[in-house]
Motif scaffolding. Sequence first.
Motif, mmCIF file in Angstrom:
data_model
loop_
_atom_site.group_PDB
_atom_site.id
_atom_site.type_symbol
_atom_site.label_atom_id
_atom_site.label_comp_id
_atom_site.label_asym_id
_atom_site.label_seq_id
_atom_site.Cartn_x
_atom_site.Cartn_y
_atom_site.Cartn_z
ATOM 1 N N ALA A 183 23.492 50.453 -72.615
ATOM 2 C CA ALA A 183 24.917 50.156 -72.412
ATOM 3 C C ALA A 183 25.711 51.440 -72.202
ATOM 4 C CB ALA A 183 25.460 49.370 -73.599
ATOM 5 N N MET A 184 25.415 52.473 -72.976
ATOM 6 C CA MET A 184 26.141 53.735 -72.825
ATOM 7 C C MET A 184 25.855 54.388 -71.475
ATOM 8 S SD MET A 184 26.303 55.695 -76.496
ATOM 9 C CE MET A 184 24.713 55.240 -77.162
ATOM 10 N N ALA A 185 24.593 54.375 -71.064
ATOM 11 C CA ALA A 185 24.242 54.967 -69.771
ATOM 12 C C ALA A 185 24.956 54.251 -68.637
ATOM 13 C CB ALA A 185 22.727 54.909 -69.574
ATOM 14 N N ALA A 186 25.017 52.927 -68.723
ATOM 15 C CA ALA A 186 25.693 52.146 -67.684
ATOM 16 C C ALA A 186 27.176 52.475 -67.639
ATOM 17 C CB ALA A 186 25.479 50.657 -67.926
ATOM 18 N N ARG A 187 27.828 52.426 -68.780
ATOM 19 C CA ARG A 187 29.277 52.655 -68.817
ATOM 20 C C ARG A 187 29.620 54.090 -68.428
ATOM 21 N NH1 ARG A 187 31.275 47.783 -68.062
ATOM 22 N NH2 ARG A 187 30.948 46.364 -69.808
ATOM 23 N N ALA A 188 28.752 55.036 -68.775
ATOM 24 C CA ALA A 188 29.009 56.437 -68.421
ATOM 25 C C ALA A 188 28.969 56.652 -66.914
ATOM 26 C CB ALA A 188 27.979 57.347 -69.091
ATOM 27 N N ASN A 189 28.313 55.720 -66.198
ATOM 28 C CA ASN A 189 28.168 55.866 -64.749
ATOM 29 C C ASN A 189 28.811 54.718 -63.969
ATOM 30 O OD1 ASN A 189 26.205 58.308 -64.240
ATOM 31 N ND2 ASN A 189 25.444 57.253 -66.063
#
Length: 297
Positions: A183-189
């Motif tokens: 989830a963090m990787a997705a939102r960061a990008n």
Amino acid sequence: MSEYLLRSLMFVPGHNEKLLKSAANSDADVLLLDIEDSVQPAFNKQIAREKIIEYVNRGKFKNHYIFPRVNDRESGHLLRDVHELTIDGVHGFMYPKSKTGQDVYFFDKLLETIEFEKGIPKGTFKIIPLIETAAAVLNAQEIIQASQRVVAIAYGCEDFITDLEGIHDVNHQSLFTPRALIAMAARANNVIPIDTVHINIHDLEDLEKNLILARNLGFEGMLVLHPKELILVHQYFSPSNKEVEDAEEMIRLSLEASSDGKGVALMNGKFIGPPMVLTAKKILKKHELINLRQNEE
């Protein structure tokens, strides 16, 4: 803010006529028409391709996003999957076993070559990488950044647990860290994070617990195995009436304060800061996308 409404992504075996008909009449936002794991033995894969093409060309899936799940790059089936299914009515592909950015870069270039060959505008077909291994979880950001076609990433928990040699415990504790990282990787990008399937399709109480956790972690949608899960999935990944009303009021008060030359606005005795206004705008955008989908049905 995404233009895609990806609350529910339902797997449908591409060779199964009965399930294809059911999926066409379902409320799922996305149909993941499978040519991979659920299509066995291998001779059924060509049947799946042909049935998917038939249903798409007949307009049976016109109210859904269509993302066939193709076979991985080492399977020997990928080129045929992509060459046959890069057609009008298919929006993109779910790419399985995405371990590194190189996997997705390879798939991007394969799509680019076929688009060029067929005279289709470059970038037409989008990608949803499926994160199924420990390496993929740790490389999630690299996987997203490997192609501008990536609109979402999805978590596949069962293959992940097998690769990890861990245990899928009843409280799903072993899934918490990979979920959070994805989830963090997705939102960061700026792509959409999609949570893993809920294996026990008959335990709707446990599904609801997972949906609450998924929302808390920032997920925007869930992989679905059965239409009976869709009501709960859509409930948790859609703004409630109160959330919409509060978002509208928050934006109204913020604009009013700005026009009056005030630095901040108050709502129910609480300051309305820029992050809250941004959240309100995202809620209203999601609400708008849901209304558009309902009007198309």
